[in-house]
Design an enzyme around this catalytic site. Structure first.
Site, mmCIF file in Angstrom:
data_model
loop_
_atom_site.group_PDB
_atom_site.id
_atom_site.type_symbol
_atom_site.label_atom_id
_atom_site.label_comp_id
_atom_site.label_asym_id
_atom_site.label_seq_id
_atom_site.Cartn_x
_atom_site.Cartn_y
_atom_site.Cartn_z
ATOM 1 C CB SER A 1 -0.999 -0.141 1.054
ATOM 2 O OG SER A 1 -1.551 1.269 1.445
ATOM 3 C CE1 TYR B 1 -3.863 -2.034 5.415
ATOM 4 C CE2 TYR B 1 -2.770 0.209 4.575
ATOM 5 C CZ TYR B 1 -3.713 -1.024 4.116
ATOM 6 O OH TYR B 1 -3.867 -1.390 3.005
#
Length: 261
Positions: free
Chosen positions: A151, A164
C-alpha cells in the site's frame, strides 16, 4: 495477423499454477480473474467459504481452471491447507500473490494488544509464512514470481493507522530481501502498492463525501482506482515479459505518491 509465438509466450501464463489470497472480492478477486484470463490455474483463497465458492463457481462456468480453498492464512494451519491444495495440483508453484490484508483505523494510543496482533498476523505474518512455506514449490518451478500487495501507506503517511502502515512497510522490505536472497533459486519478488481502490474495505471511508474530496484532491488523476487496474500490474509482474524485474515496488496510485506541493 496473428501474434508471433515469441510474443504469445511472453504474454501468457498458460500451464502455470498460482495462489491468490483474499480472492473472494476486491483486489484479490480481480487479480485471480486477471491471472485466469492469461491462462493460469488459480488456487483462490479466502476465509468465507460461501462467498469464495460462489466466485470460483462463476470462473469455472466461464471455462477457467480455478480452485477454492477456504482458509485463514493468518494462521499456520490455514497456510498449510493452502500449500497442500496447491501441491495436489502439481509439484511446482509458479505464482504466489499475497493479497490478504485488513485495517483498523484509530489513533495509535487506542489500539489493544489483540488488535495489534491481529493486524500483524493478517497483513504480514500471512505473507511471510506463505513465502517461507511455498519456497520448495516455487523453486521447483524454475522461474517463479511472488507479488505482495502492499500500500502507499507503507511508503508515506496516509492517516490509515500506524499499525497498517507499519505492516505494509515491512512487506515492502520483506520483498526486497527475498528478491535478493532467492534470485539464485529463480524466484522473483515484487510488491504492488495501491492508493484508494474501489473495494469493500475502502468503501467504509470513501462513502464520506468530505473524506472522498480530500482523497481526490491529493490524487493527480482525480479519481479512485479500480481493482482491475491493480490486477493488471500484478499480472504483468508475473508474466515472462517481466522476468528481469525483481525487488521493485510499483505504486498504482493515480500519481498520489509523487504529488508534492
Amino acid at each position: 495477423m496473428q501474434p508471433s509465438p515469441l510474443l504469445q509466450n511472453r504474454w501468457s501464463l498458460a500451464g502455470q499454477l498460482a495462489i491468490v489470497t483474499g480472492a473472494s472480492k476486491g483486489i484479490g478477486a480481480a487479480v485471480a480473474a486477471e491471472l485466469l484470463a492469461f491462462g493460469a490455474t488459480v488456487v483462490a483463497v479466502a476465509r468465507q467459504a460461501p462467498e469464495l465458492e460462489a466466485q470460483v463457481a462463476a470462473w469455472r462456468a466461464a471455462g477457467f481452471e480455478a480452485h477454492a480453498v477456504a482458509a485463514d492464512v493468518s494462521q499456520e494451519t490455514g497456510r498449510q491447507q493452502v500449500l497442500a491444495a496447491a501441491a495436489a495440483l502439481g509439484p511446482a508453484l509458479h505464482i504466489l500473490v499475497n493479497n490478504v490484508g485488513t485495517n483498523i483505523r484509530k489513533p495509535t494510543t487506542e489500539y489493544s494488544a489483540a488488535e495489534f496482533q491481529h493486524l500483524l498476523a493478517t497483513n504480514l505474518e500471512s505473507a511471510f509464512g506463505l513465502c517461507q512455506g511455498a519456497y520448495p514449490q516455487l523453486q521447483a518451478a524454475g522461474n517463479a514470481s511472488i507479488v505482495n500487495i502492499s500500500s502507499v501507506a507503507g511508503l508515506t503517511h496516509v492517516r490509515t493507522g500506524a499499525i497498517y502502515g507499519m505492516t505494509k512497510a515491512a512487506l515492502n522490505q520483506l520483498s526486497r530481501n527475498l528478491a535478493v536472497e532467492w534470485a539464485g533459486a529463480g524466484i522473483r519478488v515484487n510488491t504492488v502498492a495501491p492508493w484508494y481502490i474501489q473495494t469493500p474495505l475502502a468503501e467504509t471511508v470513501l462513502r464520506n463525501p468530505d473524506y472522498l474530496k480530500q482523497v481526490l484532491d491529493r490524487t493527480p488523476l482525480g479519481r479512485v482506482g479500480e481493482p482491475e487496474e491493480v490486477a493488471a500490474a500484478v499480472a504483468f509482474l508475473c508474466l515472462p515479459a517481466a522476468r528481469y524485474i525483481t525487488g521493485q515496488c510499483l505504486s498504482v496510485d493515480g500519481g498520489f505518491e509523487v504529488f508534492g506541493f
